[in-house]
Write a protein that holds these residues in place. Structure first.
Motif, PDB file in Angstrom:
ATOM      1  N   UNK A   1       0.840  -1.198   0.000  1.00  0.00           N
ATOM      2  CA  UNK A   1       0.000   0.000   0.000  1.00  0.00           C
ATOM      3  C   UNK A   1       0.875   1.247   0.000  1.00  0.00           C
ATOM      4  N   UNK A   2       1.917   1.236   0.812  1.00  0.00           N
ATOM      5  CA  UNK A   2       2.817   2.395   0.851  1.00  0.00           C
ATOM      6  C   UNK A   2       3.461   2.639  -0.514  1.00  0.00           C
ATOM      7  N   UNK A   3       3.795   1.567  -1.245  1.00  0.00           N
ATOM      8  CA  UNK A   3       4.390   1.727  -2.574  1.00  0.00           C
ATOM      9  C   UNK A   3       3.356   2.203  -3.596  1.00  0.00           C
ATOM     10  N   UNK A   4       2.243   1.472  -3.722  1.00  0.00           N
ATOM     11  CA  UNK A   4       1.276   1.783  -4.779  1.00  0.00           C
ATOM     12  C   UNK A   4       0.539   3.105  -4.526  1.00  0.00           C
ATOM     13  N   UNK A   5       0.214   3.407  -3.276  1.00  0.00           N
ATOM     14  CA  UNK A   5      -0.461   4.673  -2.978  1.00  0.00           C
ATOM     15  C   UNK A   5       0.554   5.784  -2.702  1.00  0.00           C
ATOM     16  N   UNK A   6       1.510   5.511  -1.834  1.00  0.00           N
ATOM     17  CA  UNK A   6       2.466   6.540  -1.427  1.00  0.00           C
ATOM     18  C   UNK A   6       3.478   6.914  -2.481  1.00  0.00           C
ATOM     19  N   UNK A   7       4.018   5.923  -3.209  1.00  0.00           N
ATOM     20  CA  UNK A   7       5.053   6.204  -4.208  1.00  0.00           C
ATOM     21  C   UNK A   7       4.465   6.463  -5.601  1.00  0.00           C
TER      22      UNK A   7
ATOM     23  N   UNK B   1       1.073   6.819  -6.394  1.00  0.00           N
ATOM     24  CA  UNK B   1      -0.050   7.743  -6.412  1.00  0.00           C
ATOM     25  C   UNK B   1      -1.412   7.149  -6.727  1.00  0.00           C
ATOM     26  N   UNK B   2      -1.562   5.811  -6.642  1.00  0.00           N
ATOM     27  CA  UNK B   2      -2.907   5.238  -6.720  1.00  0.00           C
ATOM     28  C   UNK B   2      -3.671   5.740  -5.503  1.00  0.00           C
ATOM     29  N   UNK B   3      -4.997   5.794  -5.588  1.00  0.00           N
ATOM     30  CA  UNK B   3      -5.745   6.201  -4.406  1.00  0.00           C
ATOM     31  C   UNK B   3      -6.561   5.022  -3.879  1.00  0.00           C
ATOM     32  N   UNK B   4      -6.893   5.110  -2.602  1.00  0.00           N
ATOM     33  CA  UNK B   4      -7.657   4.068  -1.921  1.00  0.00           C
ATOM     34  C   UNK B   4      -9.072   4.582  -1.739  1.00  0.00           C
ATOM     35  N   UNK B   5     -10.036   3.894  -2.323  1.00  0.00           N
ATOM     36  CA  UNK B   5     -11.437   4.252  -2.180  1.00  0.00           C
ATOM     37  C   UNK B   5     -11.961   3.559  -0.930  1.00  0.00           C
ATOM     38  N   UNK B   6     -12.150   4.322   0.141  1.00  0.00           N
ATOM     39  CA  UNK B   6     -12.545   3.716   1.412  1.00  0.00           C
ATOM     40  C   UNK B   6     -13.945   3.131   1.389  1.00  0.00           C
ATOM     41  N   UNK B   7     -14.793   3.517   0.414  1.00  0.00           N
ATOM     42  CA  UNK B   7     -16.107   2.874   0.331  1.00  0.00           C
ATOM     43  C   UNK B   7     -15.986   1.465  -0.254  1.00  0.00           C
ATOM     44  N   UNK B   8     -14.898   1.155  -0.942  1.00  0.00           N
ATOM     45  CA  UNK B   8     -14.670  -0.186  -1.494  1.00  0.00           C
ATOM     46  C   UNK B   8     -13.716  -1.008  -0.646  1.00  0.00           C
TER      47      UNK B   8
ATOM     48  N   UNK C   1      -8.181  -2.854  -2.904  1.00  0.00           N
ATOM     49  CA  UNK C   1      -8.360  -2.231  -4.213  1.00  0.00           C
ATOM     50  C   UNK C   1      -7.640  -0.892  -4.253  1.00  0.00           C
ATOM     51  N   UNK C   2      -6.939  -0.641  -5.357  1.00  0.00           N
ATOM     52  CA  UNK C   2      -6.234   0.622  -5.573  1.00  0.00           C
ATOM     53  C   UNK C   2      -6.721   1.187  -6.909  1.00  0.00           C
ATOM     54  N   UNK C   3      -6.897   2.510  -6.980  1.00  0.00           N
ATOM     55  CA  UNK C   3      -7.491   3.132  -8.156  1.00  0.00           C
ATOM     56  C   UNK C   3      -6.563   4.174  -8.773  1.00  0.00           C
ATOM     57  N   UNK C   4      -6.459   4.152 -10.109  1.00  0.00           N
ATOM     58  CA  UNK C   4      -5.775   5.254 -10.796  1.00  0.00           C
ATOM     59  C   UNK C   4      -6.785   6.384 -10.993  1.00  0.00           C
ATOM     60  N   UNK C   5      -6.335   7.508 -11.503  1.00  0.00           N
ATOM     61  CA  UNK C   5      -7.251   8.607 -11.790  1.00  0.00           C
ATOM     62  C   UNK C   5      -8.349   8.162 -12.750  1.00  0.00           C
TER      63      UNK C   5
ATOM     64  N   UNK D   1      -9.287   4.599 -15.595  1.00  0.00           N
ATOM     65  CA  UNK D   1      -8.851   3.303 -16.109  1.00  0.00           C
ATOM     66  C   UNK D   1      -9.098   2.171 -15.137  1.00  0.00           C
ATOM     67  N   UNK D   2      -8.344   1.123 -15.313  1.00  0.00           N
ATOM     68  CA  UNK D   2      -8.551  -0.137 -14.612  1.00  0.00           C
ATOM     69  C   UNK D   2      -7.940  -0.092 -13.216  1.00  0.00           C
ATOM     70  N   UNK D   3      -8.706  -0.582 -12.246  1.00  0.00           N
ATOM     71  CA  UNK D   3      -8.191  -0.637 -10.876  1.00  0.00           C
ATOM     72  C   UNK D   3      -7.307  -1.869 -10.715  1.00  0.00           C
ATOM     73  N   UNK D   4      -6.501  -1.854  -9.672  1.00  0.00           N
ATOM     74  CA  UNK D   4      -5.706  -3.022  -9.323  1.00  0.00           C
ATOM     75  C   UNK D   4      -6.179  -3.533  -7.975  1.00  0.00           C
ATOM     76  N   UNK D   5      -5.942  -4.806  -7.746  1.00  0.00           N
ATOM     77  CA  UNK D   5      -6.225  -5.387  -6.435  1.00  0.00           C
ATOM     78  C   UNK D   5      -4.930  -6.014  -5.943  1.00  0.00           C
TER      79      UNK D   5
END
Length: 153
Positions: free
Chosen positions: A37-43, A45-52, A65-69, A71-75
């Protein structure tokens, strides 16, 4: 050439006849969820949708789940083994995911290097890939290889 055309006639060749309509998620194996999470969100810049994702993602989640601005999300999937996404091409490890970045490749690459992210090696510094823009490769903390591309508008 006619053999190739006959071969292709057996498969969908347009949107209307394709069965698969959309790629929804790319699942990425990780061994340490907090570090991932620290890499994908912190480094990156994916965001974490807390409702998901449950608010307790730092505690005991095995999937996030991690989201780009756009396109396709990653899990991110926490695994017990050392499985990684990628393959070998021309005798070298190859990326499995291509991500478009919103800042020039040089800027993002320098930020990632300064924060200790492993970059380079496959493409070298930054490569101009024509229509794909300027690109470089990075490794996540588990060794999954990603290619980051910048295409100015």
């Amino acid at each position: 050439m006619s053999d190739q055309i006959n071969f292709l006639e057996a498969f969908p060749t347009n949107r209307e006849t394709a069965i698969i309509k959309k790629l929804l998620i790319v699942e990425i194996p990780v061994t340490n969820m907090q570090r991932a999470i620290e890499f994908y969100a912190g480094q990156l810049g994916f965001y974490i949708n807390l409702s998901k994702n449950p608010p307790s993602i730092w505690e005991d989640s095995r999937e996030v789940f991690m989201y780009p601005t756009e396109g396709i999300k990653i899990m991110l999937w926490q695994t017990e083994g050392n499985e990684r996404l990628g393959f070998t091409r021309d005798g070298k490890p190859h990326h499995f995911l291509i991500l478009e970045i919103g800042e020039p490749a040089e800027v993002v690459r320098n930020k990632l290097i300064a924060s200790g992210v492993k970059v380079g090696e496959i493409l070298g510094e930054i490569a101009d890939l024509g229509g794909c823009g300027k690109a470089f490769d990075v490794w996540d903390p588990d060794g999954n290889i990603l290619r980051l591309c910048y295409r100015p508008s």
